[in-house]
Structure formats: structure tokens, C-alpha cells
Design a protein around this motif. Structure first.
Motif, PDB file in Angstrom:
ATOM      1  N   GLU A 170       0.838  -1.197   0.000  1.00 13.40           N
ATOM      2  CA  GLU A 170       0.000   0.000   0.000  1.00 13.40           C
ATOM      3  C   GLU A 170       0.874   1.248   0.000  1.00 13.40           C
ATOM      4  O   GLU A 170       1.768   1.392   0.841  1.00 13.40           O
ATOM      5  CB  GLU A 170      -0.920   0.002   1.226  1.00 13.40           C
ATOM      6  N   ILE A 172       2.003   5.074   0.535  1.00 16.85           N
ATOM      7  CA  ILE A 172       1.823   6.015   1.628  1.00 16.85           C
ATOM      8  C   ILE A 172       1.649   7.424   1.072  1.00 16.85           C
ATOM      9  O   ILE A 172       2.464   7.895   0.280  1.00 16.85           O
ATOM     10  CB  ILE A 172       3.031   5.985   2.588  1.00 16.85           C
ATOM     11  N   ALA A 177      -0.058  10.789   6.523  1.00 13.46           N
ATOM     12  CA  ALA A 177       0.741  10.009   7.471  1.00 13.46           C
ATOM     13  C   ALA A 177       0.614  10.587   8.877  1.00 13.46           C
ATOM     14  O   ALA A 177       0.352  11.779   9.051  1.00 13.46           O
ATOM     15  CB  ALA A 177       2.209  10.010   7.039  1.00 13.46           C
ATOM     16  N   TRP A 181       5.489  10.295  11.745  1.00 14.68           N
ATOM     17  CA  TRP A 181       6.078   9.665  10.555  1.00 14.68           C
ATOM     18  C   TRP A 181       7.433  10.287  10.231  1.00 14.68           C
ATOM     19  O   TRP A 181       7.556  11.502  10.130  1.00 14.68           O
ATOM     20  CB  TRP A 181       5.141   9.850   9.379  1.00 14.68           C
ATOM     21  N   LEU A 189       4.041   0.423   2.308  1.00 13.47           N
ATOM     22  CA  LEU A 189       4.116  -0.575   3.374  1.00 13.47           C
ATOM     23  C   LEU A 189       3.493  -1.881   2.876  1.00 13.47           C
ATOM     24  O   LEU A 189       2.517  -1.866   2.125  1.00 13.47           O
ATOM     25  CB  LEU A 189       3.387  -0.089   4.628  1.00 13.47           C
ATOM     26  N   ALA A 221      -5.160   0.232   5.946  1.00 13.06           N
ATOM     27  CA  ALA A 221      -4.271   1.222   5.354  1.00 13.06           C
ATOM     28  C   ALA A 221      -4.124   2.463   6.221  1.00 13.06           C
ATOM     29  O   ALA A 221      -3.051   3.072   6.288  1.00 13.06           O
ATOM     30  CB  ALA A 221      -4.770   1.597   3.959  1.00 13.06           C
ATOM     31  N   ASP A 223      -3.863   2.682   9.285  1.00 15.20           N
ATOM     32  CA  ASP A 223      -2.966   2.472  10.425  1.00 15.20           C
ATOM     33  C   ASP A 223      -1.498   2.689  10.064  1.00 15.20           C
ATOM     34  O   ASP A 223      -0.650   2.764  10.959  1.00 15.20           O
ATOM     35  CB  ASP A 223      -3.145   1.053  10.977  1.00 15.20           C
ATOM     36  N   HIS A 224      -1.177   2.736   8.774  1.00 16.25           N
ATOM     37  CA  HIS A 224       0.204   2.949   8.323  1.00 16.25           C
ATOM     38  C   HIS A 224       1.163   1.970   9.007  1.00 16.25           C
ATOM     39  O   HIS A 224       2.205   2.349   9.548  1.00 16.25           O
ATOM     40  CB  HIS A 224       0.650   4.392   8.583  1.00 16.25           C
ATOM     41  N   THR A 225       0.781   0.714   8.981  1.00 15.19           N
ATOM     42  CA  THR A 225       1.536  -0.328   9.673  1.00 15.19           C
ATOM     43  C   THR A 225       1.752  -1.511   8.739  1.00 15.19           C
ATOM     44  O   THR A 225       0.808  -1.983   8.102  1.00 15.19           O
ATOM     45  CB  THR A 225       0.779  -0.805  10.925  1.00 15.19           C
ATOM     46  N   GLU A 226       2.999  -1.967   8.647  1.00 13.93           N
ATOM     47  CA  GLU A 226       3.225  -3.198   7.895  1.00 13.93           C
ATOM     48  C   GLU A 226       3.138  -4.379   8.849  1.00 13.93           C
ATOM     49  O   GLU A 226       3.430  -4.272  10.045  1.00 13.93           O
ATOM     50  CB  GLU A 226       4.563  -3.174   7.167  1.00 13.93           C
ATOM     51  N   THR A 251       5.103   0.108  12.820  1.00 14.86           N
ATOM     52  CA  THR A 251       4.655   1.401  12.329  1.00 14.86           C
ATOM     53  C   THR A 251       5.849   2.337  12.343  1.00 14.86           C
ATOM     54  O   THR A 251       6.366   2.656  13.416  1.00 14.86           O
ATOM     55  CB  THR A 251       3.530   1.977  13.210  1.00 14.86           C
TER      56      THR A 251
END
Length: 371
Positions: A170, A172, A177, A181, A189, A221, A223-226, A251
Motif C-alpha cells: 500500500e 503512503i 501520514a 512519521w 508498506l 491502510a 494504520d500505516h503499519t506493515e 509502524t
């Protein structure tokens, strides 16, 4: 994307990941040979039929990463080391795919296509339009995938297990963000979830196992977390399957990544999650035996904290089948420090108790590895 994190998330199977982050692979156990576990004979019959040369050629073409040149630039696959790596991967996966049913093969082809697409997007997010760098990144990804080809299909305990995957990347949007960030944060991510399924179309117990084993995303998406979930089959036998899962998430901008371990145990005679009393005799004192073993196993970690493990919390954690890894020789308890009153720093402790020490508590009709 930072390569080390992308690689951790996107490489296949729990122990290709050990090369980067997750530690040694858990051993798998195959018992009972070609018995009839959970009446899984449809998969066995399909896996023993020899594949024709024509079918093998079709399988290989479907698993060839460079086959989709609308996705992979022609210049990347025209020759050289990348072409060689792609050929080696296709050959290895074709050999594993011979054991699959037509339905399993179709799913493998779909998962492989998603992997190839996601890997390319991840590499492009790092290297941009620099084709040599993208090619180098993809060559590393192909090597990782090849190292883990054995987990594509595993024949254990009379079952044919197939790795299922849910993979994606996904982009960014820096404007959306979170405040923490980092300025040099990744441009994309990745998420990668893997779990085992039994390739036995039409078999009710196998399909119930497959539904229980399926993994879902824990973040979206926004959450901006892999994240990743990977697995190893700890035990497979005619009446029980035990799977060890490892989870990871990070994150960017936070202090550290998070990892965890969880278990799935399925009684294949019913296709239902294992219950404690499927193994232990009621009123036998098994709860205190597991608690004693857990207390002894936790003592060194708590000694470093200058504390003693809280027995009541340890007991609650130790007697849950959801926290048991079952193997031939032992019952492994997964005790998370968070569940013990905030002892986060000890992480997840894995405490092995030999079955020989538990025999007086075990039912005479318990699943085979427990006896």
C-alpha cells in the motif's frame, strides 16, 4: 520502503524469515504415514496421480514469475541472473505443485501472481525508476522465495498441506501520514499473511480446518503499519494438527516493532478446535501440573526483573489450549509477558513440558502425540 522490513514481511514462510529476523524454524512432525487422517483421502488420491509432461509444462508456465511481461519489464527478464533465478523458482514450485489437486493448483497460481506483483511494487517503491536497482531487488526476492519453496506444499501425517497467502503493498500518502512519521519514512508498506490449508476438496473436516487456520489482517491502510503472519506445522497426525504462528507489525516512527506467537490446534476427528479435556482427565490436577511447569520455566526471566511470576496469572495463561504447541515429545506453553501483569520485557516465553511428565493426567483416548 526499508528493505529489511519489506523483506521480512514479503518473504515466504516462517523460516525464510529466520534469515532476517524470526529465529530458527520450528520442527514439523509427520506421523502415521499414509493413514486416513480426518478422512483426507481425496487429497491423497490426487497427490499420488502422476502428472503428464503437458500438465507439468502448463503448471510451470503459470508459476513462472517472468511470464507476465505486462507486469515485469521485459528488460528485467530477458536474460542474466534474474532470468536464471526466475527459472529456478518456477522449476522448484512446479515440482511441489505436482501433489496438488486442480483446485489447489489454481489457488497456488493466484497466490504466486499476487506475490510477484507485490514484490515488484515493493522494489519499485525503494528504487523508483532505476531499473538495475529494481532488478537487483527482485533477484533478492526471488532468492528468498526459492529458499522457502519447500513450504509451498508439505505432505505430513497423511495430509497434503498447501501454503495460502494474502499479500499486498500500500502506497503512503505523506499528507495523511501520522505526526510521528519520519521524514525519510517508506513510500509504501507491505502486508503478508500466510497459513496452511489442507488440499482435500469436498472433505468436511479438512474444510473446517482450513476455515480455522485462515488469517486476517490486523491493520488497515489508515494504520500505516506493515504486518506479517507466518507459520510452521508443529505436528500433523490422524487425529490432531498443531500449527505455530508468528506475527509481526511495525509502524514507522514508533519505538520498535511488535512480535508475537500464537497456536492453532484442531481435533481432526471433529474438525473443531482442541479443548483441554480432549487431552486431560477431568479432576486429575492437570491444571496445577501445567502451572508448576510454567512457573519453573518463567523463573529465570522473572529473576532478571527481581520478581516472582504471579501464579494466578500464570495459571490462567498456561491452561488455555489456544496457547499450546503440541509436538511428539512435549507440550509447549506460550506465555506472553503482557498477560502476567505487564512484564512486557520478557516477550513471549515458550516453555516445554515433556509428555512423559504429564502421562498420569492424560486421557487414554487422547490424540496420538500426547500418549
Amino acid at each position: 520502503m526499508q528493505r529489511n522490513l519489506a523483506k521480512w514481511v514479503l518473504i515466504s514462510g516462517i523460516c525464510a524469515a529466520s534469515l532476517a529476523a524470526c529465529g530458527p524454524r520450528s520442527p514439523t512432525t509427520s506421523q502415521d504415514g499414509a493413514g486416513e487422517p480426518g478422512k483426507a483421502s481425496p487429497a491423497q488420491a490426487l497427490s499420488t496421480a502422476p502428472a503428464s509432461p503437458q500438465l507439468l509444462a502448463q503448471i510451470r508456465e503459470r508459476l513462472e514469475p517472468c511470464a507476465d511481461q505486462a507486469l515485469w519489464p521485459k528488460a528485467m527478464c530477458a536474460g542474466g541472473e534474474l532470468r536464471k533465478s526466475a527459472d529456478e523458482l518456477a522449476n522448484a514450485m512446479t515440482q511441489k505443485a505436482k501433489a496438488l489437486s486442480p483446485e489447489g493448483l489454481a489457488q497456488l497460481s493466484q497466490d504466486q501472481a499476487e506475490w510477484a506483483k507485490s514484490e515488484l511494487l515493493a522494489c519499485q517503491s525503494e528504487a523508483g525508476n532505476n531499473l538495475p536497482k529494481v532488478t537487483s531487488c527482485m533477484r533478492a526476492s526471488l532468492a528468498d522465495r526459492l529458499r522457502d519453496a519447500d513450504q509451498t506444499v508439505e505432505q505430513l501425517g497423511g495430509f497434503t498441506f498447501q501454503r495460502r497467502e494474502r499479500i499486498g503493498v500500500e502506497a503512503i500518502d505523506p499528507a495523511k501520514a501520522p505526526p510521528a512519521w519520519p521524514e525519510d519514512g517508506p513510500k509504501a508498506l507491505a502486508f503478508r499473511l500466510a497459513w496452511p490449508v489442507i488440499d482435500a476438496p469436498g472433505n468436511a473436516a479438512a474444510q473446517r480446518f482450513n476455515a480455522l487456520a485462515a488469517q486476517q489482517r490486523r491493520f488497515d491502510a489508515a494504520d500505516h503499519t506493515e504486518e506479517s503472519t507466518q507459520y510452521a506445522i508443529a505436528y500433523a497426525g490422524k487425529s490432531l494438527i498443531s500449527v505455530r504462528f508468528e506475527t509481526y507489525d511495525f509502524t514507522p516512527g514508533t519505538a520498535h516493532p511488535n512480535g508475537g506467537v500464537k497456536a492453532l490446534n484442531v481435533l481432526m476427528t471433529t474438525g473443531e478446535p482442541l479443548k483441554a479435556l480432549d487431552i486431560f482427565k477431568a479432576g486429575s490436577g492437570w491444571e496445577e501440573a501445567l502451572t508448576d511447569g510454567a512457573m519453573a520455566g518463567l523463573a529465570p526471566a522473572f529473576a532478571e526483573l527481581g520478581e516472582a511470576p504471579p501464579r494466578d496469572r500464570v495459571r490462567s495463561a498456561a491452561i488455555r489450549p489456544e496457547a499450546w504447541i503440541i509436538r511428539d515429545g512435549d507440550l509447549t506453553l506460550l506465555i506472553n509477558g503482557d498477560s502476567l501483569g505487564g512484564a512486557y520485557s520478557i516477550g513471549t516465553q515458550e516453555i516445554k513440558i515433556p509428555w512423559a511428565n504429564l502421562q498420569r493426567f492424560v486421557r487414554p483416548d487422547a490424540p496420538e502425540p500426547c500418549l
